[in-house]
Design a protein around this motif. Structure first.
Motif, PDB file in Angstrom:
ATOM      1  N   LEU A 260       1.514   6.161   5.214  1.00 38.45           N
ATOM      2  CA  LEU A 260       1.008   6.520   6.543  1.00 38.45           C
ATOM      3  C   LEU A 260      -0.520   6.517   6.589  1.00 38.45           C
ATOM      4  CD1 LEU A 260       3.463   9.412   7.471  1.00 38.45           C
ATOM      5  CD2 LEU A 260       3.319   7.160   8.563  1.00 38.45           C
ATOM      6  N   GLY A 261      -1.140   6.273   5.443  1.00 34.18           N
ATOM      7  CA  GLY A 261      -2.588   6.152   5.410  1.00 34.18           C
ATOM      8  C   GLY A 261      -3.353   7.433   5.135  1.00 34.18           C
ATOM      9  N   PHE A 262      -2.665   8.461   4.594  1.00 39.11           N
ATOM     10  CA  PHE A 262      -3.374   9.694   4.233  1.00 39.11           C
ATOM     11  C   PHE A 262      -3.893   9.559   2.807  1.00 39.11           C
ATOM     12  CE2 PHE A 262      -0.448  11.279   7.561  1.00 39.11           C
ATOM     13  CZ  PHE A 262      -1.393  11.800   8.421  1.00 39.11           C
ATOM     14  N   TYR A 263      -5.154   9.936   2.605  1.00 43.45           N
ATOM     15  CA  TYR A 263      -5.790   9.718   1.311  1.00 43.45           C
ATOM     16  C   TYR A 263      -6.113  11.000   0.562  1.00 43.45           C
ATOM     17  CZ  TYR A 263      -6.424   5.241   3.645  1.00 43.45           C
ATOM     18  OH  TYR A 263      -6.206   4.077   4.328  1.00 43.45           O
ATOM     19  N   TYR A 264      -6.186  12.128   1.283  1.00 49.53           N
ATOM     20  CA  TYR A 264      -6.560  13.381   0.636  1.00 49.53           C
ATOM     21  C   TYR A 264      -5.320  14.251   0.496  1.00 49.53           C
ATOM     22  CZ  TYR A 264     -11.091  11.632   2.140  1.00 49.53           C
ATOM     23  OH  TYR A 264     -12.187  10.839   2.356  1.00 49.53           O
TER      24      TYR A 264
ATOM     25  N   ILE B   6      -5.181   4.596  -4.022  1.00 49.42           N
ATOM     26  CA  ILE B   6      -4.001   3.734  -4.066  1.00 49.42           C
ATOM     27  C   ILE B   6      -4.400   2.328  -3.625  1.00 49.42           C
ATOM     28  CG2 ILE B   6      -1.651   3.344  -3.214  1.00 49.42           C
ATOM     29  CD1 ILE B   6      -1.970   5.828  -4.966  1.00 49.42           C
ATOM     30  N   ALA B   7      -4.050   1.341  -4.431  1.00 50.34           N
ATOM     31  CA  ALA B   7      -4.430  -0.039  -4.137  1.00 50.34           C
ATOM     32  C   ALA B   7      -3.871  -0.483  -2.791  1.00 50.34           C
ATOM     33  CB  ALA B   7      -3.943  -0.972  -5.244  1.00 50.34           C
ATOM     34  N   SER B   8      -4.749  -0.936  -1.904  1.00 49.43           N
ATOM     35  CA  SER B   8      -4.324  -1.437  -0.603  1.00 49.43           C
ATOM     36  C   SER B   8      -3.950  -2.915  -0.723  1.00 49.43           C
ATOM     37  CB  SER B   8      -5.452  -1.273   0.424  1.00 49.43           C
ATOM     38  OG  SER B   8      -6.490  -2.194   0.155  1.00 49.43           O
ATOM     39  N   GLU B   9      -3.322  -3.437   0.321  1.00 51.64           N
ATOM     40  CA  GLU B   9      -2.917  -4.850   0.295  1.00 51.64           C
ATOM     41  C   GLU B   9      -4.125  -5.769   0.189  1.00 51.64           C
ATOM     42  OE1 GLU B   9      -2.551  -5.319   5.172  1.00 51.64           O
ATOM     43  OE2 GLU B   9      -0.775  -5.432   3.894  1.00 51.64           O
ATOM     44  N   ASN B  10      -5.316  -5.266   0.534  1.00 47.83           N
ATOM     45  CA  ASN B  10      -6.527  -6.090   0.482  1.00 47.83           C
ATOM     46  C   ASN B  10      -7.007  -6.375  -0.941  1.00 47.83           C
ATOM     47  OD1 ASN B  10      -6.810  -6.207   3.345  1.00 47.83           O
ATOM     48  ND2 ASN B  10      -7.660  -4.154   3.337  1.00 47.83           N
ATOM     49  N   VAL B  11      -6.572  -5.544  -1.909  1.00 50.39           N
ATOM     50  CA  VAL B  11      -7.046  -5.748  -3.282  1.00 50.39           C
ATOM     51  C   VAL B  11      -5.915  -6.048  -4.268  1.00 50.39           C
ATOM     52  CG1 VAL B  11      -9.108  -4.342  -2.961  1.00 50.39           C
ATOM     53  CG2 VAL B  11      -6.992  -3.253  -3.744  1.00 50.39           C
ATOM     54  N   ILE B  12      -4.684  -6.030  -3.802  1.00 52.63           N
ATOM     55  CA  ILE B  12      -3.559  -6.363  -4.686  1.00 52.63           C
ATOM     56  C   ILE B  12      -3.720  -7.792  -5.200  1.00 52.63           C
ATOM     57  CG2 ILE B  12      -1.061  -6.810  -4.728  1.00 52.63           C
ATOM     58  CD1 ILE B  12      -0.720  -4.392  -2.921  1.00 52.63           C
TER      59      ILE B  12
ATOM     60  N   GLY C  60      -9.971   3.529 -14.815  1.00 45.61           N
ATOM     61  CA  GLY C  60      -8.703   2.924 -15.194  1.00 45.61           C
ATOM     62  C   GLY C  60      -7.728   2.996 -14.046  1.00 45.61           C
ATOM     63  N   ILE C  61      -6.477   2.635 -14.294  1.00 49.76           N
ATOM     64  CA  ILE C  61      -5.458   2.704 -13.251  1.00 49.76           C
ATOM     65  C   ILE C  61      -4.189   3.354 -13.799  1.00 49.76           C
ATOM     66  CG2 ILE C  61      -6.336   0.619 -12.116  1.00 49.76           C
ATOM     67  CD1 ILE C  61      -3.830  -0.845 -13.136  1.00 49.76           C
ATOM     68  N   TYR C  62      -3.498   4.051 -12.922  1.00 50.64           N
ATOM     69  CA  TYR C  62      -2.163   4.564 -13.224  1.00 50.64           C
ATOM     70  C   TYR C  62      -1.159   3.607 -12.602  1.00 50.64           C
ATOM     71  CZ  TYR C  62      -3.739   9.126 -14.905  1.00 50.64           C
ATOM     72  OH  TYR C  62      -4.305  10.136 -15.626  1.00 50.64           O
ATOM     73  N   ARG C  63      -0.246   3.119 -13.423  1.00 46.69           N
ATOM     74  CA  ARG C  63       0.849   2.271 -12.939  1.00 46.69           C
ATOM     75  C   ARG C  63       2.143   2.951 -13.359  1.00 46.69           C
ATOM     76  NH1 ARG C  63      -0.139  -3.571 -14.478  1.00 46.69           N
ATOM     77  NH2 ARG C  63      -1.537  -3.379 -12.646  1.00 46.69           N
ATOM     78  N   LYS C  64       2.727   3.682 -12.386  1.00 45.09           N
ATOM     79  CA  LYS C  64       3.863   4.557 -12.675  1.00 45.09           C
ATOM     80  C   LYS C  64       3.419   5.564 -13.741  1.00 45.09           C
ATOM     81  CE  LYS C  64       7.378   1.233 -11.242  1.00 45.09           C
ATOM     82  NZ  LYS C  64       8.590   0.485 -11.617  1.00 45.09           N
TER      83      LYS C  64
ATOM     84  N   GLU D 135      -2.632   3.294  -8.782  1.00 44.48           N
ATOM     85  CA  GLU D 135      -3.650   4.273  -8.396  1.00 44.48           C
ATOM     86  C   GLU D 135      -4.882   4.031  -9.253  1.00 44.48           C
ATOM     87  OE1 GLU D 135      -4.433   9.083  -7.833  1.00 44.48           O
ATOM     88  OE2 GLU D 135      -2.652   8.376  -8.910  1.00 44.48           O
ATOM     89  N   VAL D 136      -5.978   3.680  -8.610  1.00 42.96           N
ATOM     90  CA  VAL D 136      -7.210   3.342  -9.308  1.00 42.96           C
ATOM     91  C   VAL D 136      -8.092   4.592  -9.409  1.00 42.96           C
ATOM     92  CG1 VAL D 136      -9.189   1.783  -9.378  1.00 42.96           C
ATOM     93  CG2 VAL D 136      -7.057   1.039  -8.281  1.00 42.96           C
TER      94      VAL D 136
END
Length: 219
Positions: free
Chosen positions: A110-114, A152-158, A175-179, A196-197
């Motif tokens: 839904l686009g919530f980041y905090y 969280i990686a958006s479709e613009n950077v996937i 770094g990134i968390y992948r699961k 998650e970056v």
């Protein structure tokens, strides 16, 4: 700064006290009559005894003029609903307490980041203690205007590698968390959906970092 806190659980009360000590204007909304009455008698802030998911109650709290709202009731769905109402009122900062990972995913979509997940933070800390690991609290690392972000990686950077993304000056990938897996930035991973970056930056560059990551904060 004018802050609305919805939900007078332990988190909501501690946050309210902290904000009052910092000289912030706080309005707390709590549906339990006994709790609301006690808070009104002990805290130097406005207390509204009502259901915080109701648009008319949020309007009564003058939501449109709030700089931030923290939805920290004990119901994840209610917190997301409050966030949606606040977004429609164009509140600048919307912070949601989410306990269930399923609803964390919903809130992200839904686009919530905090968002904060107290149970996850507490369980990880206890697990480390039981394993004999002496971890450094993040609060001890955040000093001055340094901030750590989880984006969280958006479709613009996937499908982009971290090296292909230009962060603002004084910012860096950690770094990134992948699961359940953590991948260091030095390995230059290619981003996938739901990654998650983790980024370190300065407080006044957070918006620039969001834009670099293809995230546009909805006004």
């Amino acid at each position: 700064m004018r802050i609305i806190v919805v939900g007078a659980g332990s988190l909501g009360i501690l946050l309210t006290k902290n904000m009052i000590e910092q000289g912030r204007e706080v309005i707390i909304i709590e549906k339990d009559e006994t709790t609301a009455k006690e808070l009104a008698e002990t805290l130097d802030c406005t207390v509204i005894n009502a259901e915080g998911t109701r648009p008319d109650i949020l309007e009564k709290a003058d939501l449109a003029s709030a700089d931030a709202i923290v939805a920290c009731t004990n119901n994840d769905q209610n917190n997301i609903l409050i966030g949606l109402i606040a977004r429609d009122a164009k509140v600048e900062k919307i912070i949601l307490k989410i306990d269930d990972q399923q609803f964390m995913d919903v809130a992200n979509k839904l686009g919530f980041y905090y968002m904060i997940n107290p149970s996850s933070i507490s369980s990880r800390y206890i697990s480390d203690v039981l394993r004999g690991i002496n971890t450094i609290e993040l609060s001890n690392l955040v000093r001055s205007d340094v901030r750590f972000m989880g984006v969280i990686a958006s479709e613009n950077v996937i499908d982009m590698r971290l090296s292909e993304i230009s962060l603002p000056e004084h910012s860096a990938f950690i770094g990134i968390y992948r699961k359940s897996e953590f991948i260091l930035a030095k390995n230059d991973p290619k981003l996938k959906e739901k990654d998650e970056v983790i980024i370190v930056t300065k407080a006044d560059l957070i918006q620039d970092v969001n834009e670099s990551m293809g995230r546009i904060i909805k006004e």
